[in-house]
Write a protein that holds these residues in place. Structure first.
Motif, PDB file in Angstrom:
ATOM      1  N   ASN A 111      13.579  86.360  -2.480  1.00  0.00           N
ATOM      2  CA  ASN A 111      14.155  85.419  -1.518  1.00  0.00           C
ATOM      3  C   ASN A 111      13.179  84.964  -0.436  1.00  0.00           C
ATOM      4  O   ASN A 111      13.586  84.425   0.580  1.00  0.00           O
ATOM      5  CB  ASN A 111      15.418  86.003  -0.860  1.00  0.00           C
ATOM      6  CG  ASN A 111      16.538  86.169  -1.866  1.00  0.00           C
ATOM      7  OD1 ASN A 111      16.744  85.302  -2.712  1.00  0.00           O
ATOM      8  ND2 ASN A 111      17.252  87.272  -1.781  1.00  0.00           N
ATOM      9  N   GLU A 112      11.906  85.170  -0.648  1.00  0.00           N
ATOM     10  CA  GLU A 112      10.901  84.675   0.284  1.00  0.00           C
ATOM     11  C   GLU A 112       9.913  83.791  -0.462  1.00  0.00           C
ATOM     12  O   GLU A 112       9.687  83.948  -1.655  1.00  0.00           O
ATOM     13  CB  GLU A 112      10.154  85.843   0.948  1.00  0.00           C
ATOM     14  CG  GLU A 112      11.005  86.689   1.873  1.00  0.00           C
ATOM     15  CD  GLU A 112      10.185  87.741   2.606  1.00  0.00           C
ATOM     16  OE1 GLU A 112       8.957  87.790   2.380  1.00  0.00           O
ATOM     17  OE2 GLU A 112      10.778  88.494   3.373  1.00  0.00           O
ATOM     18  N   GLN A 113       9.340  82.837   0.258  1.00  0.00           N
ATOM     19  CA  GLN A 113       8.306  81.980  -0.302  1.00  0.00           C
ATOM     20  C   GLN A 113       7.041  82.183   0.532  1.00  0.00           C
ATOM     21  O   GLN A 113       6.840  81.529   1.554  1.00  0.00           O
ATOM     22  CB  GLN A 113       8.757  80.518  -0.286  1.00  0.00           C
ATOM     23  CG  GLN A 113       9.852  80.219  -1.312  1.00  0.00           C
ATOM     24  CD  GLN A 113      10.384  78.801  -1.206  1.00  0.00           C
ATOM     25  OE1 GLN A 113      10.888  78.423  -0.164  1.00  0.00           O
ATOM     26  NE2 GLN A 113      10.280  78.042  -2.276  1.00  0.00           N
ATOM     27  N   PRO A 114       6.202  83.114   0.118  1.00  0.00           N
ATOM     28  CA  PRO A 114       5.010  83.455   0.922  1.00  0.00           C
ATOM     29  C   PRO A 114       4.130  82.259   1.243  1.00  0.00           C
ATOM     30  O   PRO A 114       3.591  82.170   2.345  1.00  0.00           O
ATOM     31  CB  PRO A 114       4.275  84.468   0.038  1.00  0.00           C
ATOM     32  CG  PRO A 114       5.343  85.062  -0.829  1.00  0.00           C
ATOM     33  CD  PRO A 114       6.304  83.953  -1.096  1.00  0.00           C
ATOM     34  N   LEU A 115       3.983  81.327   0.302  1.00  0.00           N
ATOM     35  CA  LEU A 115       3.131  80.167   0.549  1.00  0.00           C
ATOM     36  C   LEU A 115       3.694  79.323   1.685  1.00  0.00           C
ATOM     37  O   LEU A 115       2.980  78.966   2.625  1.00  0.00           O
ATOM     38  CB  LEU A 115       2.990  79.332  -0.719  1.00  0.00           C
ATOM     39  CG  LEU A 115       2.219  78.002  -0.546  1.00  0.00           C
ATOM     40  CD1 LEU A 115       0.786  78.257  -0.093  1.00  0.00           C
ATOM     41  CD2 LEU A 115       2.240  77.198  -1.839  1.00  0.00           C
ATOM     42  N   LEU A 116       4.981  78.985   1.616  1.00  0.00           N
ATOM     43  CA  LEU A 116       5.585  78.167   2.661  1.00  0.00           C
ATOM     44  C   LEU A 116       5.542  78.873   4.008  1.00  0.00           C
ATOM     45  O   LEU A 116       5.305  78.241   5.043  1.00  0.00           O
ATOM     46  CB  LEU A 116       7.031  77.812   2.291  1.00  0.00           C
ATOM     47  CG  LEU A 116       7.205  76.457   1.586  1.00  0.00           C
ATOM     48  CD1 LEU A 116       6.468  76.440   0.254  1.00  0.00           C
ATOM     49  CD2 LEU A 116       8.687  76.143   1.392  1.00  0.00           C
ATOM     50  N   ALA A 117       5.765  80.174   4.002  1.00  0.00           N
ATOM     51  CA  ALA A 117       5.723  80.933   5.250  1.00  0.00           C
ATOM     52  C   ALA A 117       4.321  80.894   5.856  1.00  0.00           C
ATOM     53  O   ALA A 117       4.163  80.761   7.076  1.00  0.00           O
ATOM     54  CB  ALA A 117       6.150  82.374   4.997  1.00  0.00           C
ATOM     55  N   GLU A 118       3.302  80.994   5.018  1.00  0.00           N
ATOM     56  CA  GLU A 118       1.926  80.965   5.502  1.00  0.00           C
ATOM     57  C   GLU A 118       1.561  79.591   6.056  1.00  0.00           C
ATOM     58  O   GLU A 118       0.908  79.475   7.099  1.00  0.00           O
ATOM     59  CB  GLU A 118       0.967  81.342   4.362  1.00  0.00           C
ATOM     60  CG  GLU A 118      -0.490  81.479   4.791  1.00  0.00           C
ATOM     61  CD  GLU A 118      -0.722  82.616   5.778  1.00  0.00           C
ATOM     62  OE1 GLU A 118      -1.704  82.520   6.542  1.00  0.00           O
ATOM     63  OE2 GLU A 118       0.072  83.578   5.795  1.00  0.00           O
ATOM     64  N   VAL A 119       1.995  78.533   5.366  1.00  0.00           N
ATOM     65  CA  VAL A 119       1.735  77.181   5.862  1.00  0.00           C
ATOM     66  C   VAL A 119       2.440  76.972   7.201  1.00  0.00           C
ATOM     67  O   VAL A 119       1.871  76.411   8.148  1.00  0.00           O
ATOM     68  CB  VAL A 119       2.186  76.120   4.840  1.00  0.00           C
ATOM     69  CG1 VAL A 119       1.964  74.710   5.410  1.00  0.00           C
ATOM     70  CG2 VAL A 119       1.429  76.263   3.526  1.00  0.00           C
ATOM     71  N   ALA A 120       3.690  77.420   7.300  1.00  0.00           N
ATOM     72  CA  ALA A 120       4.458  77.262   8.539  1.00  0.00           C
ATOM     73  C   ALA A 120       3.792  77.982   9.706  1.00  0.00           C
ATOM     74  O   ALA A 120       3.765  77.475  10.831  1.00  0.00           O
ATOM     75  CB  ALA A 120       5.885  77.770   8.339  1.00  0.00           C
ATOM     76  N   ARG A 121       3.249  79.143   9.441  1.00  0.00           N
ATOM     77  CA  ARG A 121       2.530  79.872  10.497  1.00  0.00           C
ATOM     78  C   ARG A 121       1.322  79.074  10.966  1.00  0.00           C
ATOM     79  O   ARG A 121       0.990  79.067  12.155  1.00  0.00           O
ATOM     80  CB  ARG A 121       2.093  81.248   9.988  1.00  0.00           C
ATOM     81  CG  ARG A 121       3.191  82.313  10.043  1.00  0.00           C
ATOM     82  CD  ARG A 121       2.623  83.705   9.868  1.00  0.00           C
ATOM     83  NE  ARG A 121       2.128  83.926   8.518  1.00  0.00           N
ATOM     84  CZ  ARG A 121       2.875  84.394   7.512  1.00  0.00           C
ATOM     85  NH1 ARG A 121       4.151  84.667   7.706  1.00  0.00           N
ATOM     86  NH2 ARG A 121       2.350  84.576   6.322  1.00  0.00           N
TER      87      ARG A 121
ATOM     88  N   THR B   9       0.893  75.735  10.824  1.00  0.00           N
ATOM     89  CA  THR B   9       1.214  74.447  11.443  1.00  0.00           C
ATOM     90  C   THR B   9       2.213  74.558  12.597  1.00  0.00           C
ATOM     91  O   THR B   9       2.429  73.585  13.325  1.00  0.00           O
ATOM     92  CB  THR B   9       1.798  73.488  10.390  1.00  0.00           C
ATOM     93  OG1 THR B   9       2.993  74.071   9.823  1.00  0.00           O
ATOM     94  CG2 THR B   9       0.786  73.206   9.292  1.00  0.00           C
ATOM     95  N   GLY B  10       2.838  75.732  12.733  1.00  0.00           N
ATOM     96  CA  GLY B  10       3.817  75.908  13.791  1.00  0.00           C
ATOM     97  C   GLY B  10       5.211  75.414  13.449  1.00  0.00           C
ATOM     98  O   GLY B  10       6.079  75.316  14.325  1.00  0.00           O
ATOM     99  N   ASP B  11       5.455  75.119  12.176  1.00  0.00           N
ATOM    100  CA  ASP B  11       6.781  74.673  11.755  1.00  0.00           C
ATOM    101  C   ASP B  11       7.732  75.860  11.645  1.00  0.00           C
ATOM    102  O   ASP B  11       7.350  76.943  11.194  1.00  0.00           O
ATOM    103  CB  ASP B  11       6.689  73.964  10.398  1.00  0.00           C
ATOM    104  CG  ASP B  11       6.076  72.579  10.508  1.00  0.00           C
ATOM    105  OD1 ASP B  11       6.801  71.657  10.886  1.00  0.00           O
ATOM    106  OD2 ASP B  11       4.862  72.444  10.234  1.00  0.00           O
ATOM    107  N   GLU B  12       8.980  75.619  12.043  1.00  0.00           N
ATOM    108  CA  GLU B  12       9.987  76.671  11.917  1.00  0.00           C
ATOM    109  C   GLU B  12      10.426  76.834  10.465  1.00  0.00           C
ATOM    110  O   GLU B  12      10.639  77.940   9.986  1.00  0.00           O
ATOM    111  CB  GLU B  12      11.206  76.334  12.779  1.00  0.00           C
ATOM    112  CG  GLU B  12      12.277  77.413  12.792  1.00  0.00           C
ATOM    113  CD  GLU B  12      13.399  77.099  13.753  1.00  0.00           C
ATOM    114  OE1 GLU B  12      14.522  77.573  13.511  1.00  0.00           O
ATOM    115  OE2 GLU B  12      13.154  76.371  14.750  1.00  0.00           O
ATOM    116  N   LYS B  13      10.524  75.712   9.760  1.00  0.00           N
ATOM    117  CA  LYS B  13      10.931  75.736   8.358  1.00  0.00           C
ATOM    118  C   LYS B  13      10.275  74.588   7.624  1.00  0.00           C
ATOM    119  O   LYS B  13      10.152  73.488   8.156  1.00  0.00           O
ATOM    120  CB  LYS B  13      12.457  75.633   8.234  1.00  0.00           C
ATOM    121  CG  LYS B  13      12.970  75.740   6.806  1.00  0.00           C
ATOM    122  CD  LYS B  13      14.493  75.731   6.756  1.00  0.00           C
ATOM    123  CE  LYS B  13      14.974  75.890   5.319  1.00  0.00           C
ATOM    124  NZ  LYS B  13      16.466  75.907   5.231  1.00  0.00           N
TER     125      LYS B  13
END
Length: 230
Positions: free
Chosen positions: A27-37, A39-43
């Motif tokens: 239930n996690e998407q490590p790639l999206l989480a890393e990109v969000a970190r 760029t500062g995006d919440e989701k």
């Protein structure tokens, strides 16, 4: 995991590195989480997918409305996608169109059928890739699982390093999402991202081929039966 290519208030374009999954793990998407970190995006919202072995351009929505609009473009097939691949040997034909239904085969693989009820459609060019290999530029018109990998296998040139459809091991699977072109809010956006990770991309023959394919949307693509050129 990725390189940031372009940042828009509504979407991001990244170069996904090879060997990185875009799918959810527990239930996690490590790639999206890393990109969000980064760029500062919440989701972030995944607009389309690339296989784990495939590197290259991946489009991410920065909010729900943008994601809906961009996803609709893919659903309506108004997004142009172009892929590069290095095949293990000379194909049965240098360029053309591969059309056919795809069905499940053994284990995690798919196979191309002769029927055309809901076919995968892939146009391609090829040129010398050095050491007996072949460099391909592919334009899929559908988004079937493993579509390009199966198409190239069907013309006799499985992708180098592809552990399912290839017949030659290598430092990576040599499939790369090279270019994207899509409309968004009245503008036409286009991105080209040459591959950087993988020794075979740096060969002289491959680099010569890439020099000829810098604007893939302007090429005179093989005609799909029943359609005009384009």
């Amino acid at each position: 995991m990725f390189t940031l290519v372009f940042e828009h208030p509504d979407f991001l374009v990244i170069d996904k590195h090879p060997g990185i999954s875009v799918h959810k793990d527990d239930n996690e998407q490590p790639l999206l989480a890393e990109v969000a970190r980064h760029t500062g995006d919440e989701k972030l919202y995944l607009i389309h997918r690339l296989d784990k072995m495939t590197s290259g351009l991946l489009l991410l929505g920065r909010h729900h409305d943008a994601a809906s609009q961009l996803s609709a473009n893919f659903a309506q097939r108004v997004v142009e996608k172009y892929y590069l691949a290095i095949g293990t040997k000379k194909p049965k034909k240098k360029q053309g169109v591969v059309i056919g239904d795809m069905s499940r085969s053994r284990r995690s693989s798919w196979k191309l059928e002769t029927s055309r009820e809901n076919p995968a459609i892939t146009q391609f060019f090829s040129t010398a890739g050095g050491d007996g290999r072949r460099l391909f530029l592919c334009k899929p018109h559908t988004g079937k699982t493993h579509q390009i990998r199966v198409a190239l296998r069907s013309v006799g040139s499985g992708i180098t390093g592809d552990d399912i459809y290839g017949c030659e091991t290598s430092d990576r699977g040599y499939l790369h999402a090279y270019a994207l072109r899509f409309p968004y809010q009245g503008e036409q956006w286009q991105f080209v991202c040459p591959p950087t990770q993988g020794a075979l991309w740096q060969g002289e023959a491959v680099q010569a081929g890439l020099a000829e394919w810098q604007s893939p949307w302007s090429l005179n693509w093989p005609v799909i039966a029943g359609k005009s050129k384009g």
